[in-house]
Motif scaffolding. Structure first.
Motif, PDB file in Angstrom:
ATOM      1  N   PRO A 105     -46.999  18.735 -95.260  1.00  0.00           N
ATOM      2  CA  PRO A 105     -48.542  19.265 -95.696  1.00  0.00           C
ATOM      3  C   PRO A 105     -48.322  20.648 -95.280  1.00  0.00           C
ATOM      4  O   PRO A 105     -47.544  20.747 -93.826  1.00  0.00           O
ATOM      5  N   CYS A 106     -48.056  21.906 -96.104  1.00  0.00           N
ATOM      6  CA  CYS A 106     -47.783  23.042 -95.725  1.00  0.00           C
ATOM      7  C   CYS A 106     -49.534  23.472 -96.388  1.00  0.00           C
ATOM      8  O   CYS A 106     -49.807  23.669 -97.495  1.00  0.00           O
ATOM      9  N   PHE A 107     -49.879  24.492 -95.515  1.00  0.00           N
ATOM     10  CA  PHE A 107     -51.314  25.024 -95.331  1.00  0.00           C
ATOM     11  C   PHE A 107     -51.294  26.733 -95.207  1.00  0.00           C
ATOM     12  O   PHE A 107     -51.737  27.067 -95.522  1.00  0.00           O
ATOM     13  N   CYS A 108     -49.945  26.817 -95.884  1.00  0.00           N
ATOM     14  CA  CYS A 108     -49.550  28.825 -96.022  1.00  0.00           C
ATOM     15  C   CYS A 108     -49.989  28.896 -97.835  1.00  0.00           C
ATOM     16  O   CYS A 108     -50.114  28.657 -98.501  1.00  0.00           O
ATOM     17  N   SER A 109     -50.940  30.344 -97.695  1.00  0.00           N
ATOM     18  CA  SER A 109     -51.356  30.512 -98.902  1.00  0.00           C
ATOM     19  C   SER A 109     -49.692  31.081 -99.202  1.00  0.00           C
ATOM     20  O   SER A 109     -49.066  31.712 -98.732  1.00  0.00           O
ATOM     21  N   LEU A 137     -37.162  31.428-100.178  1.00  0.00           N
ATOM     22  CA  LEU A 137     -37.063  30.207-100.228  1.00  0.00           C
ATOM     23  C   LEU A 137     -38.560  29.981 -98.584  1.00  0.00           C
ATOM     24  O   LEU A 137     -38.961  30.863 -98.360  1.00  0.00           O
ATOM     25  N   TYR A 138     -39.200  29.105 -98.862  1.00  0.00           N
ATOM     26  CA  TYR A 138     -40.122  29.052 -98.162  1.00  0.00           C
ATOM     27  C   TYR A 138     -39.541  28.832 -96.400  1.00  0.00           C
ATOM     28  O   TYR A 138     -38.556  27.909 -95.879  1.00  0.00           O
ATOM     29  N   PRO A 139     -40.004  29.948 -95.477  1.00  0.00           N
ATOM     30  CA  PRO A 139     -39.668  30.046 -94.615  1.00  0.00           C
ATOM     31  C   PRO A 139     -40.161  29.105 -93.542  1.00  0.00           C
ATOM     32  O   PRO A 139     -39.152  29.359 -92.443  1.00  0.00           O
ATOM     33  N   ALA A 141     -42.821  27.309 -92.164  1.00  0.00           N
ATOM     34  CA  ALA A 141     -43.659  27.596 -90.845  1.00  0.00           C
ATOM     35  C   ALA A 141     -44.532  26.294 -90.080  1.00  0.00           C
ATOM     36  O   ALA A 141     -44.423  26.524 -89.206  1.00  0.00           O
ATOM     37  N   CYS A 142     -44.738  25.511 -91.377  1.00  0.00           N
ATOM     38  CA  CYS A 142     -45.909  24.000 -91.771  1.00  0.00           C
ATOM     39  C   CYS A 142     -44.621  22.965 -91.470  1.00  0.00           C
ATOM     40  O   CYS A 142     -45.383  22.015 -90.732  1.00  0.00           O
ATOM     41  N   ARG A 143     -43.367  22.880 -90.879  1.00  0.00           N
ATOM     42  CA  ARG A 143     -42.117  21.880 -90.718  1.00  0.00           C
ATOM     43  C   ARG A 143     -42.441  21.644 -89.443  1.00  0.00           C
ATOM     44  O   ARG A 143     -41.897  20.106 -89.718  1.00  0.00           O
TER      45      ARG A 143
HETATM   46 ZN   LIG Z   1     -46.453  26.189 -94.793  1.00  0.00          ZN
END
Ligand SMILES: [Zn+2]
Length: 301
Positions: A105-109, A137-139, A141-143
């Motif tokens: 799950p990725c919570f980033c806006s 590309l998605y950096p 953070a949530c990985r």
């Molecule tokens: Zn995220």
């Protein structure tokens, strides 16, 4: 090599528009190219309505697009698949990837992603990599979030998307990912894929519990599609589709990418730019035969 459909089976094609606007000449070209391949190869042509976006897709627009296609004279097999009726199938595919521990799950806006990208580029003083569509590309953070913490946030109803952990997915898929692409004459050549250039793609959203990538791969398999004929704008996305097919144990169809029609400014025709619709052309007196001829297809009959 990816598993291929059996050579003896009747080829199955599909045209898969979204009812989020009126069809334009680019759609007509795609539908007619599918029809021509299907006819030459003795195949069936299916219609699929890609309406997972329940905000922008409407029954009235679906009725209008089916009317436009009938007017154009493109004949489809009677059974039509509507994506909005198959969210359960996408949930099955998602659960399968989840069991393989390939999703997080990725919570980033969007804003948070933008800021993280800006911070990373400043720190490394290099341009941040972008995907083939030009999006950063998605950096990631949530990985690396703690699993229990993520699960608690999801359970508490925090908005999130589900991303594919690309590095894990590629490891799991085990290399030699490729597909066969057909030229206009139907001659196949093998193309290797590089899905990593898309980064950790989003496979499901909270409001729409699937994605373009996940639903087309699921639908193509469920509909027994052996030949995917679509515009060159979707060529790069095929990398993600071939990866998902491998991970989900689905066959990889053959692909053909047709050229795109451009407007006077050299841009691809798009509903969002109010490209002239087939409906407009009809009102102006165009006949279906004239449209077919303009696009390089012989008249019906
Ligand atoms: Zn995220």
């Amino acid at each position: 090599m990816a598993p291929s459909p059996p050579e003896t089976a009747q080829p199955v094609f599909r045209f898969a528009p979204s009812p989020n606007g009126r069809l334009h000449l680019g759609h007509a070209l795609s539908a007619l190219t599918n029809e021509r391949f299907a006819r030459r190869m003795g195949g069936r042509l299916l219609l699929r309505i890609e309406d997972i976006d329940r905000e922008r897709c409407t029954p009235a627009l679906e009725a209008a697009l089916r009317d436009d296609l009938a007017w154009l004279g493109v004949a489809f097999a009677p059974q039509v698949r509507r994506q909005s009726e198959h969210f359960a199938d996408y949930a099955v595919a998602l659960a399968d990837l989840g069991r393989q521990e390939l999703l997080y799950p990725c919570f980033c806006s969007r804003q948070q992603v933008r800021l993280a990208v800006a911070a990373e580029s400043a720190r490394s003083s290099r341009a941040w990599p972008v995907d083939p569509d030009g999006a950063p590309l998605y950096p990631g953070a949530c990985r690396g979030l703690d699993r229990a913490e993520s699960a608690a946030r999801v359970a508490a109803g925090e908005p999130h998307v589900l991303r594919l952990d690309m590095a894990r997915a590629l490891k799991r898929a085990g290399g030699s990912l490729a597909y066969a692409v057909l030229d206009p004459a139907g001659v196949a050549r093998t193309v290797p894929v590089a899905p990593a250039r898309w980064g950790d793609v989003v496979l499901a959203r909270k409001d729409v519990p699937t994605s373009y990538h996940l639903s087309v791969v699921t639908d193509d398999a469920r509909q027994g599609v052996t030949h995917v004929v679509r515009g060159r704008d979707l060529e790069a996305a095929t990398d993600v589709h071939v990866l998902l097919q491998r991970l989900l144990g689905l066959p990889t169809p053959l692909y053909h990418f047709h050229e795109l029609l451009l407007d006077e400014d050299g841009r691809k025709l798009a509903k969002s730019r109010n490209s002239e619709s087939l409906a407009d052309l009809r009102v102006q007196g165009a006949t279906a035969a004239a449209i077919r001829e303009r696009l390089g297809f012989p008249p019906l009959g």
